[in-house]
Design an enzyme around this catalytic site. Structure first.
Site, PDB file in Angstrom:
ATOM      1  CE  LYS A   1      -3.339  -2.673   2.596  1.00 26.19           C
ATOM      2  NZ  LYS A   1      -4.782  -2.665   2.610  1.00 26.19           N
TER       3      LYS A   1
ATOM      4  CG  HIS B   1      -6.225  -2.913  -3.678  1.00 22.14           C
ATOM      5  ND1 HIS B   1      -6.841  -2.241  -2.651  1.00 22.14           N
ATOM      6  CD2 HIS B   1      -5.588  -3.974  -3.111  1.00 22.14           C
ATOM      7  CE1 HIS B   1      -6.576  -2.860  -1.511  1.00 22.14           C
ATOM      8  NE2 HIS B   1      -5.820  -3.923  -1.760  1.00 22.14           N
TER       9      HIS B   1
ATOM     10  CD  GLU C   1      -6.507  -0.333   0.506  1.00 19.95           C
ATOM     11  OE1 GLU C   1      -5.391  -0.071   0.032  1.00 19.95           O
ATOM     12  OE2 GLU C   1      -6.671  -1.135   1.449  1.00 19.95           O
TER      13      GLU C   1
ATOM     14  CD  GLU D   1      -7.161  -8.025  -2.014  1.00 17.34           C
ATOM     15  OE1 GLU D   1      -6.285  -8.433  -1.256  1.00 17.34           O
ATOM     16  OE2 GLU D   1      -7.208  -6.867  -2.430  1.00 17.34           O
TER      17      GLU D   1
ATOM     18  N   GLY E   1      -7.762  -5.111   5.771  1.00 14.50           N
ATOM     19  CA  GLY E   1      -7.243  -4.204   6.793  1.00 14.50           C
ATOM     20  C   GLY E   1      -8.125  -4.110   8.026  1.00 14.50           C
TER      21      GLY E   1
ATOM     22  CB  SER F   1      -7.514  -9.730   7.722  1.00 12.34           C
ATOM     23  OG  SER F   1      -7.922  -8.373   7.755  1.00 12.34           O
TER      24      SER F   1
HETATM   25  C1  PEP Z   1      -4.626  -5.801   0.623  1.00 10.21           C
HETATM   26  O1  PEP Z   1      -4.136  -4.709   0.803  1.00 10.21           O
HETATM   27  O2  PEP Z   1      -4.808  -6.233  -0.523  1.00 10.21           O
HETATM   28  C2  PEP Z   1      -5.010  -6.607   1.794  1.00 10.21           C
HETATM   29  C3  PEP Z   1      -5.569  -7.773   1.605  1.00 10.21           C
HETATM   30  O3  PEP Z   1      -4.744  -6.048   3.007  1.00 10.21           O
HETATM   31  P1  PEP Z   1      -4.798  -6.807   4.428  1.00 10.21           P
HETATM   32  O4  PEP Z   1      -4.039  -8.090   4.296  1.00 10.21           O
HETATM   33  O5  PEP Z   1      -4.140  -5.855   5.391  1.00 10.21           O
HETATM   34  O6  PEP Z   1      -6.228  -7.027   4.752  1.00 10.21           O
END
Ligand code: PEP
Length: 220
Positions: free
Chosen positions: A8, A76, A78, A142, A148, A178
């Site tokens: 990130k 992603h 985000e 995801e 996160g 996570s």
């Molecule tokens: C990510 O940033 O793609 C992600 C899965 O983050 P985290 O493992 O912190 O949840």
């Protein structure tokens, strides 16, 4: 098994500490060169669909390739959440990157509201509809509510989503959300989980190494 670490917008660990690890690192643009020079398999976190032009703040696939970067994340959550990324722009980024010779990890996943209203499969269907199979395309499931947050999909939830994704598009599917050393085995042990996209835990060398070691023990 494919393990990728998404740093990130953090500086991340010293790339030299990761040498020899069977993993991909996705650092911010400013750390790409250092990671490539350390000999790590290095992907960008985003890539533009044009090869050059008046696109302030963007970086193109040829620019990444010139640096020795071999792939990129696209889509992603985000980027989708904070930077107006849409299914169409994700598709454009993926197509351009693949055409230029980069590997691509395209991220998909539902929000908590979408899961709670029973929309998970519709969301995945919509996000995948714009992508085409390609030998260098990998998907990352995801669930947005697990990124996160410390909340993780159960291995059964991950397996069900991955099987559904694979029924729509033939590509390896990584789980992200996570992933930590203590839950990696259960998730990576699922038949349709082909690896992990790791955010927070990839910022810590020991956690990331532990996840990679777990992956190495699981037959693919
Ligand atoms: C990510 O940033 O793609 C992600 C899965 O983050 P985290 O493992 O912190 O949840």
């Amino acid at each position: 098994m494919i393990i990728a670490g998404n740093w990130k917008m953090y500086r991340g660990p010293d790339p030299r500490a990761l040498v020899g690890l069977d993993a991909i690192v996705c650092p911010p643009f400013t750390s790409l060169r250092e990671c490539v020079q350390a000999g790590l398999t290095t992907y960008a976190q985003n890539v533009h669909w044009e090869s050059e032009g008046a696109y302030t703040g963007e970086v193109s696939a040829p620019m990444l390739l010139e640096l020795g970067v071999t792939g990129s994340l696209v889509g992603h959550s985000e980027r989708r959440q904070y930077f107006c990324e849409t299914d169409e722009t994700v598709a454009k980024r993926a197509r351009a990157a693949l055409d230029a010779g980069l590997n691509v990890i395209a991220c998909v996943g539902e929000t908590l509201a979408e899961r709670e209203s029973g929309e998970t499969e519709n969301v995945l269907r919509r996000q995948l509809a714009v992508l085409e199979p390609h030998a260098r395309l990998v998907l990352a499931y995801e669930p947005v509510w697990a990124i996160g947050t410390g909340l993780t999909a159960t291995p059964e939830m991950a397996q069900a989503a991955h099987a559904f994704i694979k029924s729509l598009l033939d590509a390896p599917v990584l789980y992200g959300g996570s992933v930590k050393p203590d839950n990696a085995e259960g998730l990576l042990g699922q038949p349709d989980v082909d690896g992990a996209l790791v955010g927070g835990a990839s910022l810590d060398v020991d956690s990331f190494k532990a996840i990679c070691e777990t992956a190495a023990r699981i037959p693919s």
